[in-house]
Motif scaffolding. Structure first.
Motif, mmCIF file in Angstrom:
data_model
loop_
_atom_site.group_PDB
_atom_site.id
_atom_site.type_symbol
_atom_site.label_atom_id
_atom_site.label_comp_id
_atom_site.label_asym_id
_atom_site.label_seq_id
_atom_site.Cartn_x
_atom_site.Cartn_y
_atom_site.Cartn_z
ATOM 1 N N TYR A 101 -68.518 -22.721 -5.357
ATOM 2 C CA TYR A 101 -69.057 -21.653 -6.345
ATOM 3 C C TYR A 101 -68.437 -20.202 -5.410
ATOM 4 N N ALA A 137 -69.523 -17.102 -5.583
ATOM 5 C CA ALA A 137 -70.451 -16.352 -5.553
ATOM 6 C C ALA A 137 -72.308 -16.639 -3.904
ATOM 7 N N GLU A 138 -71.731 -17.781 -3.042
ATOM 8 C CA GLU A 138 -72.658 -17.547 -1.740
ATOM 9 C C GLU A 138 -71.544 -17.943 -0.587
#
Length: 171
Positions: free
Chosen positions: A109, A111-112
């Motif tokens: 992921y 976005a992290e």
């Protein structure tokens, strides 16, 4: 005396149609939901241009062999809300660093992802201790940590690790 006889309920073609339509509606609904969640959570992009990445592979492999020949070892510590990094040469002496940049990448992921620039430790000059530090607490879980340490070479000393963070500390 009258006996009440009930005719058993028949399973008709209409019932079968309802069962089949319901089954496929559930299957299609789950597939659409999962595809939507997968599409929103990850772009699937690994590299911008696969041809360019393939052309750069041999150069990156050469840099990796040259770095391995140095015999340097990086030491990464994550605990108590701090990220610390230092490099020691083949004899165990600290390597003087000019700067350290750490990228925490989540494997699934993006976005992290978080880039952290470490500063020289206040316990001494970076030339003496070689340790760099920053305040950062990554979330618990698995991370790919990419460390670029400027040691005055033509390219930064690169250290890439897959680590597990639990309770804010490196495991």
């Amino acid at each position: 005396m009258s006996t009440d006889t009930h005719k058993p309920r028949e399973f008709t073609g209409r019932h079968m149609l309802i069962v089949i339509v319901s089954f496929f509606a559930v299957v299609i609904g789950v597939n659409v939901t999962m595809a939507t969640l997968a599409r929103k959570s990850w772009t699937g992009l690994v590299v911008e241009n696969t041809y360019v990445a393939s052309q750069q592979f041999n150069e990156e492999a050469r840099k990796g062999r040259a770095q391995a020949a140095l015999g340097w070892k990086g030491k990464l510590t994550i605990a108590s809300g701090e990220v610390r990094y230092s490099v020691a040469d083949a004899e165990g002496k600290p390597v003087p660093l000019h700067g350290v940049r750490v990228l925490f990448r989540h494997p699934a992921y993006e976005a992290e992802d978080k880039a952290v620039t470490l500063a020289a430790s206040s316990s001494g000059s970076p030339a003496n201790t070689g340790e760099f530090i920053a305040r950062h607490t990554p979330k618990d879980g698995v991370w790919i940590v990419e460390i670029d340490a400027d040691a005055g070479l033509t390219s930064p000393f690169r250290d890439v690790r897959r680590v597990i963070i639990s309770n804010g500390a490196l495991q």
